[in-house]
Design a protein around this motif. Sequence first.
Motif: not given
Length: 86
Positions: A65-70, A82-83, A76-77
Amino acid sequence: MCLAVPVRVVEVPEEGKARVQVGSGENFMDISTLLLPEAPRPGDYVIVHAGFALRTLDAAEAEESIRIFRQIAELGVNEGRALEQI
């Protein structure tokens, strides 16, 4: 949107409470363990939402779960970068 996150128990100072480490840094918080069927022990992982431990996780499940959150945070960063280039 509400999000429950896995944290590692570092101390159980009294019944119904625990001190947990959030992530791998120096972020700690005190939580309630009153909703758990059994008191956690130092080294256990729990899912926390709004200051309450909701359930205990095994280490493999918590680390995944922690790996997925990272990964989500990294996306997101990168998405933000890109935006900015558009």
